[in-house]
Design an enzyme around this catalytic site. Structure first.
Site, short mmCIF file in Angstrom:
data_model
loop_
_atom_site.label_atom_id
_atom_site.label_comp_id
_atom_site.label_asym_id
_atom_site.label_seq_id
_atom_site.Cartn_x
_atom_site.Cartn_y
_atom_site.Cartn_z
N TYR A 143 0.71 -1.33 -0.12
CA TYR A 143 -0.03 -0.06 -0.10
C TYR A 143 0.87 1.18 -0.11
CZ TYR A 143 -4.11 -2.89 1.03
OH TYR A 143 -5.06 -3.78 0.93
N LYS A 194 3.04 -15.39 1.91
CA LYS A 194 3.08 -16.29 0.56
C LYS A 194 4.55 -16.59 0.45
CE LYS A 194 0.36 -17.48 -2.72
NZ LYS A 194 -0.40 -18.73 -2.88
N ASP A 226 -3.49 -18.03 1.08
CA ASP A 226 -4.61 -18.76 0.58
C ASP A 226 -5.18 -19.97 1.44
OD1 ASP A 226 -1.98 -19.72 0.11
OD2 ASP A 226 -2.59 -20.60 -1.87
#
Ligand code: NAD
Length: 369
Positions: A143, A194, A226
């Site tokens: 971000y 991840k 996930d």
């Protein structure tokens, strides 16, 4: 017992004004019945600040926030300001205050109150008794990473891009915050990344493991994002503290939020690094937005904001007894059958924002024996 702490209230826009108003009642009660006095200031943020000062966060308000012991924010935004240029939008005020205060740790508890356990879209046995804490890194990651932008290439193709970047100090401080929280809870941390795809989260995992060496009592596990999303809806009670990056935390904390059934029940805290005296800059706010669809009608649920205030008492002021009382008051009032419209159930009594606030204060009176 008499303590004076500076508390800056930033009600913001829409229902932000109504829900923070209920916290005022509790602050008055604390002063009258517990001898706890706050020096309460009030300022503008978001659309309300734009209307007055032409900016969603003025330098004066920011300076007040930096000087305060803690900030309580309502919510910002609304259709009135939707067409403003990007840097004038109400949400920019929120991003700026978080960034300037260095609020890198966002605490989002997901707690299911027994009285509302059947309001969740998940089965009762999956969520009953749920009490987990999602810790989201708030000032780094994709971000904020550079370079970012939208470019037009020589052949006319447009390219949009953002950068996922984390440095070791950024990871170490959020990891430390996670382990510190876990030490006060059930001593379990699950770090979500991840690392099978993203190098920045390979570094994340390595640094979290390094910090964990200082916390031998805490059990550390790792999960790909996930899988974490799946596990949150399959068996959320397996978690205690979940720590993750800015974007993953944004998504997972909203997912966890829904386990509890209502946006109107979700508090949050955002904390900075401790200074030399151990004081952290801190901002407390409900997770929900300004709800323009119901603003000004005295029907919003104030409990998320009251629970944010109880987090303030716990994490900024070490007032665990008072924080416990507020949380117990919320539990008892719900068990007694009072509901705002958003959490209304058959056979319960629908009440307004202010009646809910009054009921909490009455319950506090009963608990204060
Ligand atoms: P929202 O959270 O304001 O509302 C979503 C839905 O939930 C609405 O139907 C609303 O009525 C309901 N709701 C939310 N809080 C409630 C409460 N306390 N009691 C009862 N019902 C409640 O999200 P949105 O509609 O996507 O956004 C509205 C505005 O708020 C936008 O301008 C958005 O940018 C802003 N926003 C601000 C924040 C913030 O200040 N932290 C967060 C999210 C959205």
């Amino acid at each position: 017992m008499s303590k004076t702490k500076t508390l800056l209230m930033l009600p913001g826009d829409g229902i932000g004004v109504e829900v923070t108003g209920q916290v005022r009642r509790v602050i008055d009660w604390l002063s009258r019945k517990r001898g706890v006095t706050f020096d309460v200031r009030e300022g503008l943020i978001g659309g309300a600040s734009y209307d007055r000062h032409g900016t969603p966060l003025s330098d004066e308000t920011l300076a007040e926030a930096m000087a305060a012991d803690a900030v309580l924010l309502g919510a910002v935004g609304g259709p009135k300001w939707d067409d403003l240029p990007f840097d004038k939008k109400p949400e920019r005020g929120l991003l700026r205050i978080r960034k300037e205060m260095g609020l890198f740790a966002n605490l989002r508890p997901a707690v299911v109150f027994d009285a509302l356990a059947d309001a969740s879209t998940l089965k009762l046995e999956v969520v009953k008794g749920l009490d987990i804490m999602i810790l989201r890194e708030l000032t780094g990651g994709i971000y904020f990473g550079q370079p970012r932008g939208i470019e037009t290439l020589p052949d006319g193709t447009r390219k949009g891009f953002n950068t996922l970047v984390y440095t070791t100090p950024e990871i170490q401080r959020i990891a430390r915050a996670a382990f510190d929280l876990a030490m006060k809870r059930n001593k379990k941390v699950c770090s979500v990344d991840k690392a099978n795809v993203l190098e920045s989260t390979v570094l994340w995992r390595e640094e979290v493991i390094a910090v964990s060496k200082d916390y031998p009592e805490v059990e550390l596990s790792h999960m790909y994002v996930d899988n974490a999303a799946m596990q949150l809806v399959r068996n959320p009670k397996q978690f205690d503290v979940m720590v993750t990056t800015n974007m993953f935390g944004d998504i997972l904390s909203d997912c966890a939020a829904m386990l509890t059934g209502s946006l109107g029940m979700l508090p949050s805290a955002s904390l900075g690094a401790p200074d030399a005296e151990g004081r952290r800059k801190a901002l407390y706010e409900p997770v929900h937005g300004s709800a323009p669809d119901i603003a000004g009608r005295d029907i919003a649920n104030p409990l998320a904001t009251l629970l944010s205030f109880s987090m303030m008492l716990r994490y900024s002021f070490d007032m665990d007894a008072e924080a416990d009382m507020i949380e117990r008051a919320v539990k008892n009032v719900l068990a007694g059958g009072l509901r705002t419209a958003d959490i209304m159930q058959a056979g319960k009594a629908k009440v307004s924002t202010s009646v809910m606030g009054e009921a909490i204060v009455r319950e506090l009176d009963k608990l204060n024996v």
